[in-house]
Write an enzyme that holds these catalytic residues in place. Structure first.
Site, PDB file in Angstrom:
ATOM      1  CB  SER A 310      -0.961  -0.050   1.193  1.00 22.22           C
ATOM      2  OG  SER A 310      -1.935   0.954   1.117  1.00 22.22           O
ATOM      3  CE  LYS A 335      -4.916  -2.122   0.264  1.00 20.27           C
ATOM      4  NZ  LYS A 335      -4.991  -0.670   0.026  1.00 20.27           N
ATOM      5  CD  GLN A 339      -8.508   0.107  -0.147  1.00 18.36           C
ATOM      6  OE1 GLN A 339      -7.402   0.294   0.356  1.00 18.36           O
ATOM      7  NE2 GLN A 339      -8.656  -0.392  -1.363  1.00 18.36           N
TER       8      GLN A 339
END
Length: 484
Positions: A310, A335, A339
């Site tokens: 991430s 990733k 979000q």
């Protein structure tokens, strides 16, 4: 967007109403005129927003009035919301009830209680995304992509991520046993972990002397709320200390706040270069450009591994593509989505994917990861720290756990000569030598006491920076570049 939500809600509740007709002895004991599934041969009637809302309300009212036992409206509504999110088929989107939402926020604060690992859905299995550095999860040997198939002996098949996390978390000092399925390991195995209070020290600094050069390291363990401020303060301290080069270490970092990555980018990426590009659902792309003045007067090297995910990957990609800096280690997790946690009035929250992020060069890393410019693996024993011995192993037996023990013994300097899991005479001799060095009963058996001490020693060995081949290579590279 509203219409989509309505469609998902109706789909979930309709499934509750028409999805199951029970047959006993070939007799249909459900509705006399069951609704048959649409196999694509019939047209779907499109409903207006008002009609969809009417359908939802009718479904809810029907369940509440007709279901065989009493229902709970809140549970029905929350189940519908869960169903909507599940239809997205996105492992990183989730509905969090009040308890789960609170736990999620705590995980990004300065401390929380648990095992210290990011958990998500991978290929339909609740799995480890990344264990935090020096957390109970990492010390127990959990690795990215480890699938959790049971918690404290109870199968979690069909569980949501929230249900699994709620059972994994707990008060510090208590234990939880996870049954793990790992690629390359034939049989599932149990890992017993003692929960702890996880103190999130987001940035740690140290220095190394290499070929007459002072190389600083900033180890980023989590992209928590104040990671950018911590990074700037620690970087300033290192620069005042007169470093000749810098290593930025994001190994084992599961990510966190996007803003943390962009703020760190402002402190290390040359002025005007992209730190990250965000691709929105409508196709528009926003670029975050570094605000740093000029360029650092010393070389910078990134340090990554398969547990970097991430926000860690955002920073790593920016170092590589905008900073033209080297990355040492292994390909990251992969990733490439962003979000947002959207709170509800009652304290619950929707964590949903709202954007995709692209690297400075406009590339996606989702399910691919960021590749290092200098590949460097750790010694084999770094990847074999999950040693759970509940039965005693002796000569001529074969087991994955024996293979793990062989790798650990080799890493600690005890000559085994193999790591295929076959317990031969040389393995027995190595275990006897290890037992003697620790005042254990020298019987040559791989029992629970010996395995526990073996894992304790290998973890200490891994923690010793002198044995960290990735870090050593990154420091050497920074010193080489500083000398040019």
């Amino acid at each position: 967007m509203k219409t989509k939500h309505l469609v998902w809600t109706v789909a979930v509740l309709a499934a509750v109403l028409v999805g199951g007709f029970f047959f006993i002895g070939g007799m249909n004991t459900g509705s006399p005129n069951p609704i048959q599934p649409n196999n694509g041969n019939e047209s779907v009637v499109e409903l207006s927003d008002d009609e969809l809302m009417d359908k939802f309300e009718r479904a809810l009212a029907t369940i509440e009035s007709e279901y065989v036992t009493e229902t709970d409206r809140q549970q029905l509504i929350e189940g519908a919301i869960n169903g909507m999110v599940e239809t997205l088929n996105d492992p990183f989107s989730d509905y969090m009830d009040v308890s789960s939402a609170t736990d999620f926020q705590q995980s990004l604060s300065s401390h929380f209680e648990g095992i210290g690992a990011e958990v998500g859905m991978i290929d339909g299995n609740v799995s480890i995304i990344s264990p935090m550095r020096e957390s109970p999860a990492e010390k127990a040997g959990l690795l990215p992509n480890d699938a959790i198939i049971a918690i404290d002996g109870e199968s979690i098949e069909g569980w949501s991520v929230n249900e699994a996390v709620a059972n994994i978390r707990g008060e510090g000092g208590t234990t939880v046993t996870l049954t793990i399925a790992r690629n390359g390991v034939k049989e599932p195995f149990d890992v017993k972990i003692e929960r702890d209070t996880i103190e999130v020290e987001s940035v740690r600094a140290d220095t190394f002397e290499q070929d007459g050069k002072k190389i600083g390291r900033l180890e980023i363990t989590s992209f928590s709320e104040d990671v950018g401020t911590q990074f700037e303060e620690q970087l300033q301290n290192l620069e005042e200390d007169g470093i000749d080069g810098l290593v930025i270490d994001v190994r084992g970092n599961p990510g966190g706040y996007l803003e943390g990555a962009t703020k760190i980018g402002d402190a290390i990426i040359p002025e005007g270069k992209p730190v990250v590009q965000i691709e929105h659902g409508n196709g528009e792309i926003d670029s975050y450009l570094s605000k740093m003045k000029g360029k650092k007067p010393y070389p910078v090297v990134g340090l990554i591994n398969e547990s970097s995910a991430s926000a860690s990957e955002i920073l790593a990609a920016a170092l590589k593509e905008s900073g033209d800096y080297d990355l040492v280690g292994e390909t990251t997790f992969g990733k490439g989505t962003v979000q947002k946690s959207i709170p509800m009035d009652d304290g619950s929250a929707l964590k949903i994917t709202t954007d995709r992020w692209l690297t400075a060069g406009g590339n996606t890393i989702d399910q691919e990861g960021v590749e290092p410019t200098v590949k460097q693996r750790q010694p084999d024993y770094f990847y074999a720290v999950a040693l759970t011995v509940e039965e005693t192993f002796v000569k001529d037996q074969v087991s994955d756990q024996i293979g793990n023990a062989q790798k650990m013994l080799t890493g600690l300097g005890f000559d085994v000569g193999r790591d295929d899991g076959y317990f031969d005479e040389q393995t027995e001799e190595a275990i006897i030598a290890f037992q003697q060095s620790h005042d254990l009963q020298a019987n040559g058996e791989l029992n629970e006491e010996t395995a526990g001490k073996l894992q304790e020693d290998i973890l200490s060995h891994i923690r010793d920076t002198a044995n960290d081949e990735q870090l050593k290579r990154a420091v050497e590279l920074a010193a080489e570049q500083a000398s040019q």
